[in-house]
Design a protein around this motif. Structure first.
Motif, PDB file in Angstrom:
ATOM      1  N   ARG A 247      -5.364 -12.938 -10.974  1.00 26.16           N
ATOM      2  CA  ARG A 247      -6.301 -11.855 -11.260  1.00 26.16           C
ATOM      3  C   ARG A 247      -5.640 -10.876 -12.221  1.00 26.16           C
ATOM      4  NH1 ARG A 247     -10.706 -11.191  -7.643  1.00 26.16           N
ATOM      5  NH2 ARG A 247     -11.115  -9.380  -8.991  1.00 26.16           N
ATOM      6  N   VAL A 248      -5.912 -11.066 -13.516  1.00 23.46           N
ATOM      7  CA  VAL A 248      -5.274 -10.213 -14.514  1.00 23.46           C
ATOM      8  C   VAL A 248      -5.731  -8.769 -14.383  1.00 23.46           C
ATOM      9  CG1 VAL A 248      -6.993 -10.519 -16.341  1.00 23.46           C
ATOM     10  CG2 VAL A 248      -4.578 -10.154 -16.944  1.00 23.46           C
ATOM     11  N   ASP A 249      -6.886  -8.536 -13.753  1.00 21.76           N
ATOM     12  CA  ASP A 249      -7.353  -7.156 -13.581  1.00 21.76           C
ATOM     13  C   ASP A 249      -6.392  -6.356 -12.704  1.00 21.76           C
ATOM     14  OD1 ASP A 249      -8.288  -9.012 -11.696  1.00 21.76           O
ATOM     15  OD2 ASP A 249     -10.003  -7.806 -11.121  1.00 21.76           O
ATOM     16  N   TRP A 250      -5.677  -7.014 -11.779  1.00 20.50           N
ATOM     17  CA  TRP A 250      -4.664  -6.315 -10.981  1.00 20.50           C
ATOM     18  C   TRP A 250      -3.563  -5.777 -11.889  1.00 20.50           C
ATOM     19  CZ3 TRP A 250       0.529  -6.295  -9.969  1.00 20.50           C
ATOM     20  CH2 TRP A 250       0.950  -5.636  -8.802  1.00 20.50           C
ATOM     21  N   ALA A 251      -3.201  -6.546 -12.906  1.00 24.57           N
ATOM     22  CA  ALA A 251      -2.085  -6.186 -13.778  1.00 24.57           C
ATOM     23  C   ALA A 251      -2.472  -5.212 -14.885  1.00 24.57           C
ATOM     24  CB  ALA A 251      -1.499  -7.452 -14.407  1.00 24.57           C
TER      25      ALA A 251
ATOM     26  N   ILE B  27       6.404 -10.519 -19.394  1.00 25.94           N
ATOM     27  CA  ILE B  27       5.777 -10.618 -18.080  1.00 25.94           C
ATOM     28  C   ILE B  27       5.881 -12.063 -17.610  1.00 25.94           C
ATOM     29  CG2 ILE B  27       4.206  -8.691 -18.498  1.00 25.94           C
ATOM     30  CD1 ILE B  27       2.004 -10.700 -19.021  1.00 25.94           C
ATOM     31  N   ALA B  28       5.585 -12.287 -16.331  1.00 28.97           N
ATOM     32  CA  ALA B  28       5.729 -13.628 -15.762  1.00 28.97           C
ATOM     33  C   ALA B  28       4.565 -13.929 -14.837  1.00 28.97           C
ATOM     34  CB  ALA B  28       7.046 -13.758 -15.009  1.00 28.97           C
ATOM     35  N   ILE B  29       4.204 -15.185 -14.773  1.00 27.11           N
ATOM     36  CA  ILE B  29       3.120 -15.635 -13.900  1.00 27.11           C
ATOM     37  C   ILE B  29       3.572 -16.827 -13.073  1.00 27.11           C
ATOM     38  CG2 ILE B  29       1.289 -14.780 -15.409  1.00 27.11           C
ATOM     39  CD1 ILE B  29       0.922 -17.648 -16.455  1.00 27.11           C
ATOM     40  N   HIS B  30       2.837 -17.056 -11.971  1.00 25.35           N
ATOM     41  CA  HIS B  30       3.081 -18.191 -11.084  1.00 25.35           C
ATOM     42  C   HIS B  30       1.761 -18.948 -10.924  1.00 25.35           C
ATOM     43  CE1 HIS B  30       6.704 -16.052  -8.935  1.00 25.35           C
ATOM     44  NE2 HIS B  30       6.927 -16.305 -10.209  1.00 25.35           N
ATOM     45  N   PRO B  31       1.519 -19.968 -11.749  1.00 27.17           N
ATOM     46  CA  PRO B  31       0.231 -20.674 -11.713  1.00 27.17           C
ATOM     47  C   PRO B  31       0.146 -21.749 -10.631  1.00 27.17           C
ATOM     48  CG  PRO B  31       1.567 -21.534 -13.489  1.00 27.17           C
ATOM     49  CD  PRO B  31       2.364 -20.416 -12.875  1.00 27.17           C
ATOM     50  N   TYR B  32       0.326 -21.325  -9.372  1.00 25.64           N
ATOM     51  CA  TYR B  32       0.154 -22.269  -8.276  1.00 25.64           C
ATOM     52  C   TYR B  32      -1.323 -22.661  -8.166  1.00 25.64           C
ATOM     53  CZ  TYR B  32       4.919 -21.501  -6.604  1.00 25.64           C
ATOM     54  OH  TYR B  32       6.285 -21.464  -6.496  1.00 25.64           O
ATOM     55  N   ALA B  33      -1.566 -23.871  -7.664  1.00 26.81           N
ATOM     56  CA  ALA B  33      -2.924 -24.415  -7.516  1.00 26.81           C
ATOM     57  C   ALA B  33      -3.636 -24.540  -8.856  1.00 26.81           C
ATOM     58  CB  ALA B  33      -3.755 -23.569  -6.549  1.00 26.81           C
ATOM     59  N   LYS B  34      -2.861 -24.619  -9.933  1.00 24.36           N
ATOM     60  CA  LYS B  34      -3.401 -24.912 -11.264  1.00 24.36           C
ATOM     61  C   LYS B  34      -2.808 -26.247 -11.702  1.00 24.36           C
ATOM     62  CE  LYS B  34      -5.521 -20.883 -11.794  1.00 24.36           C
ATOM     63  NZ  LYS B  34      -5.234 -20.314 -10.452  1.00 24.36           N
TER      64      LYS B  34
ATOM     65  N   ASP C  27      -4.031 -17.567 -20.970  1.00 27.07           N
ATOM     66  CA  ASP C  27      -4.682 -16.727 -21.978  1.00 27.07           C
ATOM     67  C   ASP C  27      -4.880 -15.298 -21.482  1.00 27.07           C
ATOM     68  OD1 ASP C  27      -4.930 -18.199 -24.277  1.00 27.07           O
ATOM     69  OD2 ASP C  27      -6.963 -18.896 -23.891  1.00 27.07           O
ATOM     70  N   ASP C  28      -5.298 -15.158 -20.231  1.00 24.76           N
ATOM     71  CA  ASP C  28      -5.552 -13.831 -19.672  1.00 24.76           C
ATOM     72  C   ASP C  28      -4.305 -12.952 -19.736  1.00 24.76           C
ATOM     73  OD1 ASP C  28      -8.205 -14.308 -19.108  1.00 24.76           O
ATOM     74  OD2 ASP C  28      -7.871 -14.782 -16.981  1.00 24.76           O
ATOM     75  N   TYR C  29      -3.168 -13.532 -19.377  1.00 20.27           N
ATOM     76  CA  TYR C  29      -1.947 -12.727 -19.329  1.00 20.27           C
ATOM     77  C   TYR C  29      -1.329 -12.535 -20.709  1.00 20.27           C
ATOM     78  CZ  TYR C  29      -2.317 -12.706 -14.302  1.00 20.27           C
ATOM     79  OH  TYR C  29      -2.778 -12.488 -13.019  1.00 20.27           O
ATOM     80  N   VAL C  30      -1.530 -13.472 -21.603  1.00 16.45           N
ATOM     81  CA  VAL C  30      -1.089 -13.287 -22.986  1.00 16.45           C
ATOM     82  C   VAL C  30      -1.753 -12.045 -23.586  1.00 16.45           C
ATOM     83  CG1 VAL C  30      -1.295 -14.243 -25.320  1.00 16.45           C
ATOM     84  CG2 VAL C  30      -0.468 -15.685 -23.446  1.00 16.45           C
ATOM     85  N   ARG C  31      -2.988 -11.788 -23.195  1.00 16.52           N
ATOM     86  CA  ARG C  31      -3.730 -10.647 -23.745  1.00 16.52           C
ATOM     87  C   ARG C  31      -3.146  -9.301 -23.321  1.00 16.52           C
ATOM     88  NH1 ARG C  31      -8.337 -13.895 -22.074  1.00 16.52           N
ATOM     89  NH2 ARG C  31      -9.103 -15.058 -23.889  1.00 16.52           N
ATOM     90  N   LEU C  32      -2.231  -9.293 -22.362  1.00 13.72           N
ATOM     91  CA  LEU C  32      -1.577  -8.040 -21.984  1.00 13.72           C
ATOM     92  C   LEU C  32      -0.591  -7.581 -23.059  1.00 13.72           C
ATOM     93  CD1 LEU C  32      -0.881  -8.598 -18.171  1.00 13.72           C
ATOM     94  CD2 LEU C  32      -2.685  -7.215 -19.216  1.00 13.72           C
ATOM     95  N   GLY C  33      -0.304  -8.448 -24.008  1.00 14.00           N
ATOM     96  CA  GLY C  33       0.481  -8.044 -25.166  1.00 14.00           C
ATOM     97  C   GLY C  33       1.980  -8.195 -25.052  1.00 14.00           C
ATOM     98  N   LYS C  34       2.439  -8.911 -24.029  1.00 12.11           N
ATOM     99  CA  LYS C  34       3.868  -9.165 -23.864  1.00 12.11           C
ATOM    100  C   LYS C  34       4.121 -10.670 -23.893  1.00 12.11           C
ATOM    101  CE  LYS C  34       5.650  -4.997 -22.912  1.00 12.11           C
ATOM    102  NZ  LYS C  34       6.850  -4.413 -23.549  1.00 12.11           N
ATOM    103  N   PRO C  35       5.337 -11.097 -24.290  1.00 12.99           N
ATOM    104  CA  PRO C  35       5.692 -12.512 -24.136  1.00 12.99           C
ATOM    105  C   PRO C  35       5.526 -12.932 -22.674  1.00 12.99           C
ATOM    106  CG  PRO C  35       7.320 -11.371 -25.463  1.00 12.99           C
ATOM    107  CD  PRO C  35       6.422 -10.308 -24.907  1.00 12.99           C
TER     108      PRO C  35
END
Length: 264
Positions: free
Chosen positions: A148-152, A163-170, A182-190
């Motif tokens: 949920r990128v809205d949390w971030a 930033i870092a993500i954990h794509p479990y169940a993907k 894509d959602d987290y890339v839009r936050l503007g950080k590597p």
């Protein structure tokens, strides 16, 4: 294509670096253990670096802000010259489904393997780490697992370099995985993947070949850590075809000997 592919090894000092290196990985993630003897841990980190393996250390554990600051100060003094990337906390958004979802207290009681926090607490920890660590230290935000990128989006990310993500169940090649990245890339950080399920066929290759990512570090190296999740069994013998698939892609990535200061 990502630059790094690696495995989570658990607390600092876990597993023989020469055995881990046989997989071809060029990065590992570990957690700091404030009770571990510094000398052997420095030797372990130095051995990894000599094998061309860069280290991400996750600063996790204390819930009290003052205790946490003390902890990262000690870790930085002990290992700052041997760690490539410092990660601030782990999975603070675990169990979050929206403002009308489970409460913070409920999430903390249910998500026992995560360090559940508020956005304000995450911002505070990142600011604190930036103040404590050297200006040249590379800081990575906590592994975000809710999808949920809205949390971030309400977090100020200026104190971290990535930033870092954990794509479990993907799963590889699916719209769900693509959309999450894509959602987290839009936050503007590597973007890093600091955990993914290594027992999912094709996931190491899919993430390592994704040009949107800096690197991907899977969970986990051995079934000793969590039965069924490792690419090696409890004797650290390769589990096929998982190990072979991982090694095939890992060995295509660059590995360079990393100079280290004398171990003291």
């Amino acid at each position: 294509m990502a630059q790094y592919l690696g495995a989570n090894l658990g607390p600092i000092g876990s597993f023989d670096p020469t055995v881990v290196a046989r997989s071809g990985l060029n990065a590992i993630r570990c957690t700091n253990d404030p009770n571990a003897a510094v000398g052997p841990c420095r030797q372990w980190l130095s051995d990894l670096r000599a094998l061309g393996i860069s280290v991400m250390m996750c600063l996790d554990g204390a819930t009290n802000s003052r205790d946490w600051r003390t902890g990262i100060t000690i870790a930085a003094d002990a290992y700052g010259d041997l760690v490539t990337w410092w990660q601030i906390c782990n999975e603070p958004d675990a169990g979050w489904t929206g403002d009308d979802g489970p409460s913070l207290e409920q999430r903390r009681s249910e998500q026992v393997s995560s360090w559940v926090m508020t956005q304000a607490e995450v911002t505070d920890r990142m600011r604190m780490a930036r103040a404590v660590l050297t200006p040249k230290s590379f800081l990575i935000g906590p592994g975000l697992c809710s999808g949920r990128v809205d949390w971030a989006q309400s977090i100020a990310w200026q104190d971290v370099d990535a930033i870092a993500i954990h794509p479990y169940a993907k799963f590889p090649g699916t719209p769900e995985l693509n959309a999450m990245i894509d959602d987290y890339v839009r936050l503007g950080k590597p973007v890093w993947v600091s955990e993914f399920d290594m027992s999912t066929r094709g996931m190491p290759s899919a993430l390592a070949q994704d040009k949107r990512l800096v690197g991907a570090i899977g969970y986990c190296w051995s079934d000793i850590q969590n039965p069924g999740f490792g690419i090696t069994d409890t004797a650290q013998q390769p589990k096929e075809p998982l190990f072979g698939e991982f090694a095939a892609i890992a060995k295509t990535l660059p590995r360079h000997t990393i100079s280290s200061p004398p171990v003291t």
